[in-house]
Scaffold this motif. Sequence first.
Motif, PDB file in Angstrom:
ATOM      1  N   GLU A 131       0.845  -1.201   0.000  1.00  0.00           N
ATOM      2  CA  GLU A 131       0.000   0.000   0.000  1.00  0.00           C
ATOM      3  C   GLU A 131       0.871   1.237   0.000  1.00  0.00           C
ATOM      4  O   GLU A 131       1.873   1.290   0.701  1.00  0.00           O
ATOM      5  CB  GLU A 131      -0.800   0.054   1.303  1.00  0.00           C
ATOM      6  CG  GLU A 131      -2.204  -0.436   1.210  1.00  0.00           C
ATOM      7  CD  GLU A 131      -2.837  -0.510   2.590  1.00  0.00           C
ATOM      8  OE1 GLU A 131      -2.906   0.528   3.280  1.00  0.00           O
ATOM      9  OE2 GLU A 131      -3.226  -1.624   2.977  1.00  0.00           O
ATOM     10  N   ARG A 132       0.427   2.237  -0.728  1.00  0.00           N
ATOM     11  CA  ARG A 132       1.122   3.520  -0.698  1.00  0.00           C
ATOM     12  C   ARG A 132       0.910   4.181   0.649  1.00  0.00           C
ATOM     13  O   ARG A 132      -0.175   4.140   1.206  1.00  0.00           O
ATOM     14  CB  ARG A 132       0.495   4.470  -1.725  1.00  0.00           C
ATOM     15  CG  ARG A 132       0.997   4.318  -3.087  1.00  0.00           C
ATOM     16  CD  ARG A 132       0.204   5.280  -3.972  1.00  0.00           C
ATOM     17  NE  ARG A 132       0.402   4.933  -5.353  1.00  0.00           N
ATOM     18  CZ  ARG A 132       1.443   5.380  -6.060  1.00  0.00           C
ATOM     19  NH1 ARG A 132       2.318   6.211  -5.522  1.00  0.00           N
ATOM     20  NH2 ARG A 132       1.590   5.016  -7.311  1.00  0.00           N
ATOM     21  N   ASP A 133       1.953   4.833   1.097  1.00  0.00           N
ATOM     22  CA  ASP A 133       1.865   5.609   2.332  1.00  0.00           C
ATOM     23  C   ASP A 133       2.642   6.889   2.031  1.00  0.00           C
ATOM     24  O   ASP A 133       3.835   6.975   2.263  1.00  0.00           O
ATOM     25  CB  ASP A 133       2.496   4.782   3.469  1.00  0.00           C
ATOM     26  CG  ASP A 133       2.462   5.504   4.804  1.00  0.00           C
ATOM     27  OD1 ASP A 133       1.644   6.429   4.950  1.00  0.00           O
ATOM     28  OD2 ASP A 133       3.263   5.143   5.684  1.00  0.00           O
ATOM     29  N   GLY A 134       1.970   7.827   1.403  1.00  0.00           N
ATOM     30  CA  GLY A 134       2.644   9.025   0.911  1.00  0.00           C
ATOM     31  C   GLY A 134       3.282   8.728  -0.432  1.00  0.00           C
ATOM     32  O   GLY A 134       2.981   7.710  -1.052  1.00  0.00           O
ATOM     33  N   ASP A 135       4.162   9.621  -0.856  1.00  0.00           N
ATOM     34  CA  ASP A 135       4.741   9.547  -2.188  1.00  0.00           C
ATOM     35  C   ASP A 135       5.667   8.349  -2.350  1.00  0.00           C
ATOM     36  O   ASP A 135       5.516   7.534  -3.259  1.00  0.00           O
ATOM     37  CB  ASP A 135       5.514  10.852  -2.421  1.00  0.00           C
ATOM     38  CG  ASP A 135       5.459  11.265  -3.872  1.00  0.00           C
ATOM     39  OD1 ASP A 135       4.488  10.841  -4.547  1.00  0.00           O
ATOM     40  OD2 ASP A 135       6.365  11.984  -4.310  1.00  0.00           O
ATOM     41  N   GLN A 136       6.642   8.267  -1.455  1.00  0.00           N
ATOM     42  CA  GLN A 136       7.678   7.239  -1.536  1.00  0.00           C
ATOM     43  C   GLN A 136       7.489   6.146  -0.499  1.00  0.00           C
ATOM     44  O   GLN A 136       8.211   5.158  -0.509  1.00  0.00           O
ATOM     45  CB  GLN A 136       9.059   7.874  -1.291  1.00  0.00           C
ATOM     46  CG  GLN A 136       9.369   9.061  -2.179  1.00  0.00           C
ATOM     47  CD  GLN A 136       9.972   8.607  -3.477  1.00  0.00           C
ATOM     48  OE1 GLN A 136      11.028   7.982  -3.491  1.00  0.00           O
ATOM     49  NE2 GLN A 136       9.288   8.876  -4.562  1.00  0.00           N
ATOM     50  N   GLY A 137       6.576   6.343   0.399  1.00  0.00           N
ATOM     51  CA  GLY A 137       6.389   5.381   1.478  1.00  0.00           C
ATOM     52  C   GLY A 137       5.541   4.204   1.026  1.00  0.00           C
ATOM     53  O   GLY A 137       4.642   4.352   0.201  1.00  0.00           O
ATOM     54  N   ARG A 138       5.860   3.045   1.516  1.00  0.00           N
ATOM     55  CA  ARG A 138       5.044   1.859   1.240  1.00  0.00           C
ATOM     56  C   ARG A 138       4.916   1.033   2.508  1.00  0.00           C
ATOM     57  O   ARG A 138       5.887   0.850   3.246  1.00  0.00           O
ATOM     58  CB  ARG A 138       5.694   0.978   0.163  1.00  0.00           C
ATOM     59  CG  ARG A 138       5.853   1.642  -1.190  1.00  0.00           C
ATOM     60  CD  ARG A 138       4.518   1.930  -1.859  1.00  0.00           C
ATOM     61  NE  ARG A 138       4.685   2.384  -3.237  1.00  0.00           N
ATOM     62  CZ  ARG A 138       4.866   3.656  -3.594  1.00  0.00           C
ATOM     63  NH1 ARG A 138       4.922   4.605  -2.692  1.00  0.00           N
ATOM     64  NH2 ARG A 138       4.992   3.971  -4.879  1.00  0.00           N
ATOM     65  N   LEU A 139       3.708   0.526   2.711  1.00  0.00           N
ATOM     66  CA  LEU A 139       3.408  -0.362   3.809  1.00  0.00           C
ATOM     67  C   LEU A 139       3.293  -1.747   3.178  1.00  0.00           C
ATOM     68  O   LEU A 139       2.510  -1.917   2.243  1.00  0.00           O
ATOM     69  CB  LEU A 139       2.070   0.070   4.398  1.00  0.00           C
ATOM     70  CG  LEU A 139       1.746  -0.326   5.799  1.00  0.00           C
ATOM     71  CD1 LEU A 139       2.749   0.324   6.752  1.00  0.00           C
ATOM     72  CD2 LEU A 139       0.337   0.154   6.130  1.00  0.00           C
ATOM     73  N   ILE A 140       4.082  -2.694   3.661  1.00  0.00           N
ATOM     74  CA  ILE A 140       4.156  -3.993   2.995  1.00  0.00           C
ATOM     75  C   ILE A 140       3.854  -5.096   4.007  1.00  0.00           C
ATOM     76  O   ILE A 140       4.585  -5.280   4.977  1.00  0.00           O
ATOM     77  CB  ILE A 140       5.558  -4.166   2.358  1.00  0.00           C
ATOM     78  CG1 ILE A 140       5.770  -3.035   1.329  1.00  0.00           C
ATOM     79  CG2 ILE A 140       5.687  -5.545   1.712  1.00  0.00           C
ATOM     80  CD1 ILE A 140       7.171  -2.925   0.774  1.00  0.00           C
ATOM     81  N   ARG A 141       2.744  -5.760   3.792  1.00  0.00           N
ATOM     82  CA  ARG A 141       2.280  -6.774   4.729  1.00  0.00           C
ATOM     83  C   ARG A 141       2.543  -8.164   4.145  1.00  0.00           C
ATOM     84  O   ARG A 141       2.130  -8.454   3.027  1.00  0.00           O
ATOM     85  CB  ARG A 141       0.782  -6.582   4.952  1.00  0.00           C
ATOM     86  CG  ARG A 141       0.251  -7.190   6.222  1.00  0.00           C
ATOM     87  CD  ARG A 141      -1.223  -6.887   6.380  1.00  0.00           C
ATOM     88  NE  ARG A 141      -1.977  -7.534   5.327  1.00  0.00           N
ATOM     89  CZ  ARG A 141      -2.953  -6.957   4.621  1.00  0.00           C
ATOM     90  NH1 ARG A 141      -3.292  -5.706   4.837  1.00  0.00           N
ATOM     91  NH2 ARG A 141      -3.586  -7.627   3.685  1.00  0.00           N
ATOM     92  N   VAL A 142       3.246  -8.982   4.899  1.00  0.00           N
ATOM     93  CA  VAL A 142       3.610 -10.328   4.434  1.00  0.00           C
ATOM     94  C   VAL A 142       2.877 -11.345   5.297  1.00  0.00           C
ATOM     95  O   VAL A 142       3.026 -11.363   6.511  1.00  0.00           O
ATOM     96  CB  VAL A 142       5.133 -10.564   4.573  1.00  0.00           C
ATOM     97  CG1 VAL A 142       5.514 -11.957   4.063  1.00  0.00           C
ATOM     98  CG2 VAL A 142       5.918  -9.475   3.834  1.00  0.00           C
ATOM     99  N   ARG A 143       2.067 -12.177   4.657  1.00  0.00           N
ATOM    100  CA  ARG A 143       1.306 -13.179   5.390  1.00  0.00           C
ATOM    101  C   ARG A 143       1.715 -14.568   4.904  1.00  0.00           C
ATOM    102  O   ARG A 143       1.625 -14.869   3.719  1.00  0.00           O
ATOM    103  CB  ARG A 143      -0.180 -12.964   5.115  1.00  0.00           C
ATOM    104  CG  ARG A 143      -1.074 -13.812   5.951  1.00  0.00           C
ATOM    105  CD  ARG A 143      -2.536 -13.435   5.648  1.00  0.00           C
ATOM    106  NE  ARG A 143      -3.439 -14.109   6.526  1.00  0.00           N
ATOM    107  CZ  ARG A 143      -3.785 -15.393   6.412  1.00  0.00           C
ATOM    108  NH1 ARG A 143      -3.288 -16.122   5.443  1.00  0.00           N
ATOM    109  NH2 ARG A 143      -4.618 -15.926   7.283  1.00  0.00           N
ATOM    110  N   LYS A 144       2.156 -15.366   5.861  1.00  0.00           N
ATOM    111  CA  LYS A 144       2.659 -16.703   5.555  1.00  0.00           C
ATOM    112  C   LYS A 144       1.949 -17.730   6.404  1.00  0.00           C
ATOM    113  O   LYS A 144       1.749 -17.489   7.602  1.00  0.00           O
ATOM    114  CB  LYS A 144       4.134 -16.785   6.008  1.00  0.00           C
ATOM    115  CG  LYS A 144       5.168 -16.501   4.979  1.00  0.00           C
ATOM    116  CD  LYS A 144       6.512 -16.836   5.604  1.00  0.00           C
ATOM    117  CE  LYS A 144       7.619 -16.743   4.594  1.00  0.00           C
ATOM    118  NZ  LYS A 144       8.893 -17.182   5.155  1.00  0.00           N
ATOM    119  N   ALA A 145       1.628 -18.852   5.829  1.00  0.00           N
ATOM    120  CA  ALA A 145       1.070 -19.941   6.633  1.00  0.00           C
ATOM    121  C   ALA A 145       2.179 -20.431   7.568  1.00  0.00           C
ATOM    122  O   ALA A 145       3.344 -20.392   7.193  1.00  0.00           O
ATOM    123  CB  ALA A 145       0.617 -21.072   5.736  1.00  0.00           C
ATOM    124  N   SER A 146       1.829 -20.834   8.753  1.00  0.00           N
ATOM    125  CA  SER A 146       2.879 -21.314   9.654  1.00  0.00           C
ATOM    126  C   SER A 146       2.421 -22.554  10.405  1.00  0.00           C
ATOM    127  O   SER A 146       1.275 -22.955  10.296  1.00  0.00           O
ATOM    128  CB  SER A 146       3.260 -20.228  10.651  1.00  0.00           C
ATOM    129  OG  SER A 146       2.127 -19.843  11.385  1.00  0.00           O
TER     130      SER A 146
END
Length: 146
Positions: A131-146
């Motif tokens: 997801e964008r978070d401002g111009d250069q910012g990115r929010l990156i969510r990693v979901r893995k089965a465990s």
Amino acid sequence: VALTATVEIHRTSSEEQTIALGERLARGLDPGAVVVLSGDLGAGKTTLAKGIAKGLGADPEEVTSPTFTLIHEYGRPPKVYHVDLYRIEDARQAARLGLEELYAGGAVVLVEWGERFPEVLPAERVEIHLERDGDQGRLIRVRKAS
Ligand SMILES: Nc1ncnc2c1ncn2[C@@H]1O[C@H](COP(=O)(O)OP(=O)(O)OP(=O)(O)O)[C@@H](O)[C@H]1O
Ligand SMILES: [Mg+2]
């Protein structure tokens, strides 16, 4: 669907940081992992895919956007495939890509816009949402089965 999953949240503030994050995430991927990259246009899916491919030993020169090729293969074993389903119109067309063959070969498969066609994805997969978070910012969510 996995009963339990771990979720990691990362923030990056430049394209370079997202590539570096991809390289780090690559180390945590098992052979044969299928990684679904979701998020709006320009969120950074291809950029992160480049980092992951680089982390898996692909030649950075080879790592280009698969926009026009649909399936892009690079690297010596362990191979990496980068697939983009953005231009795929329906489930039939998605099925015709034969992604199961890629999954069966033990390569890491990165699927941009994969969430559009869950029927061609394995149940066990790593899901990364950007997801964008401002111009250069990115929010990156990693979901893995465990
Ligand atoms: N923190 C960041 N991480 C990744 N890209 C960033 C960042 N900040 C700015 N950018 C810019 O955002 C754009 C991301 O483009 P990219 O092709 O990776 O997006 P995408 O999600 O694959 O888009 P599409 O849905 O069109 O395939 C690039 O132009 C990149 O330079
Ligand atoms: Mg892209």
